[in-house]
Design an enzyme around this catalytic site. Structure first.
Site: not given
Lengths: 274, 274
Positions: A98, B93-96
């Site tokens: 991120d 908001d983990a952007k996995r």
């Protein structure tokens, strides 16, 4: 070179193994016999660890399978970590990244709070999203490069203006970012056609190679082309085909025996290919 | 159109606000006054929620800040979720993203176990790594497209063979994948030069726009160019500049008051820009 990398390479040379055991411990797939214990996933992982620790260089915890059950799953992850022999490397397969101040927190989570030796990260957001991980010079940071899934065609293999695929640019950048000797890449074993060229272009990176077994990659080629010139600096991960052997098991011992046989087979195949 | 998207749009129209409050609740940054409570991060989040809930459409939980403290942090995340008003949208908001069977587990974690309304995901591994998220037709799935950090130049803005940057190919694909009306993208507010063109190319996607405030993006332009033709389908996230107001606070009430004033300012600015 990072301490973790040195430790991994010592164990690779000592065992003549590149085996990384993937603890993708899906609670819906683990054998019935474990469901009678108080902690099915934990006892399943413990049995896998007992059965494989003579052959395994590393254990890779796929965080999704633990997060899926929330805090009880994460407790199982923590207890599993505590049971992995100190001689082995622990990898969080978490594919995080991120903006910088957020990546710093992910790095704290995996490298400090949970004390993993290594972590997988995603490259899309570029250098400043990965720098906080590389700042841990003693650890290993594996950047996704070319993965074994069908979707790798969508972006990873897209050709850039210079005629090369995106993953080659990722590779080139990770090479530049490897100042501390703690950088690695993830390359799928189903991509063995490209693996030899990738290794030639990145002689100094540590390779994490998933995709052997259920995903169809060749173990022999993964070992032969993935390792560096010293026959080190690579781990070949096997998950489903090792931890979920076919058949019903009357006891945990019987399950452990089946996993142990498969683990030794993999170890022997690796010795031969090295 | 997904239920979550409808709900978000109703609240956007009702409040005339696109405000998403980013709970990047770094325990090392929260004011001293909270440190005297038994649960500093939780009480800090509760104060933020009380101070902003008349203006906020959504709350975005940045998982890194909770994972950094392990299980106690994740407990704070769970308790915070329980305190977010039902009228608001919750975003992890983990952007996995990972191979399909792993992404399925991440989707279970965030959409089922923790019952988030929306999730951010990373595109690098392509469609089959995102499909398990899109399978939740009632939710919102935000795919990283063009981010506000310096590193966006490394890959996102690299030109492909057709002369267009990578992020445009991501945008085009997400447009195609939006069959269920549950797809969105993340576009940084510092990229306002490109935002207008991105909205023109993706009239039907939901936009999550971080980067206003500490990261330097313009609120006015984010609102004007980010929203769709109905002045809906966009959320402008503000984190640090809202939740960490300058100054020392003698009481939680005083802190809440400062956040409330800032939140109302943002709300008013959004009303004007809409």
């Amino acid at each position: 070179m990072s301490t973790v990398r040195q430790k991994a390479n010592s164990r690779i040379s000592h065992l003549r193994s590149l085996l990384c055991v993937g603890l993708d411990s899906d609670d819906q797939k683990i054998p019935e016999i474990f469901k009678k214990t108080g902690s099915p996933v934990l006892e399943f992982n413990r049995a896998i660890i007992r059965a494989t620790s003579n052959s395994a260089v590393a254990y890779k915890i796929n965080t999704a399978f633990y997060e899926a059950r929330g805090i009880p799953g994460i407790q199982d992850m923590e207890r599993t970590l505590a049971d992995i022999p100190r001689a082995c490397i622990t990898i969080a397969d978490a594919k995080r990244a991120d903006i910088g101040n957020t990546s710093k927190k992910y790095a704290e989570a995996f490298f400090e709070h949970w004390s993993f030796d290594a972590l997988t990260v995603a490259p899309y957001m570029g250098f400043d999203s990965l720098e906080p991980f590389f700042a841990y010079e003693d650890k290993l940071v594996f950047v996704l490069c070319l993965t074994s899934n069908e979707g790798s065609k969508d972006f990873e293999e897209q050709l850039l203006g210079d005629g090369r695929p995106l993953y080659e640019t990722v590779l080139e950048k990770v090479n530049q970012w490897n100042r501390g000797g703690n950088a690695g890449i993830v390359v799928g074993a189903t991509k063995n056609g490209q693996l030899e060229a990738i290794r030639a272009a990145a002689p100094d990176l540590f390779f994490l190679i998933p995709g052997v077994g259920a995903q169809g990659g060749s173990l022999d080629e993964a070992v032969r082309y993935g390792a560096d010139s010293a026959k080190e600096s690579a781990l070949v991960n096997v998950s489903r085909s090792l931890i979920f052997p076919q058949g019903a098991f009357a006891s945990i011992d019987a399950f452990e025996q089946a996993v142990s046989v498969e683990s030794e087979k993999l170890h022997l195949a690796m010795k031969r290919a090295m």
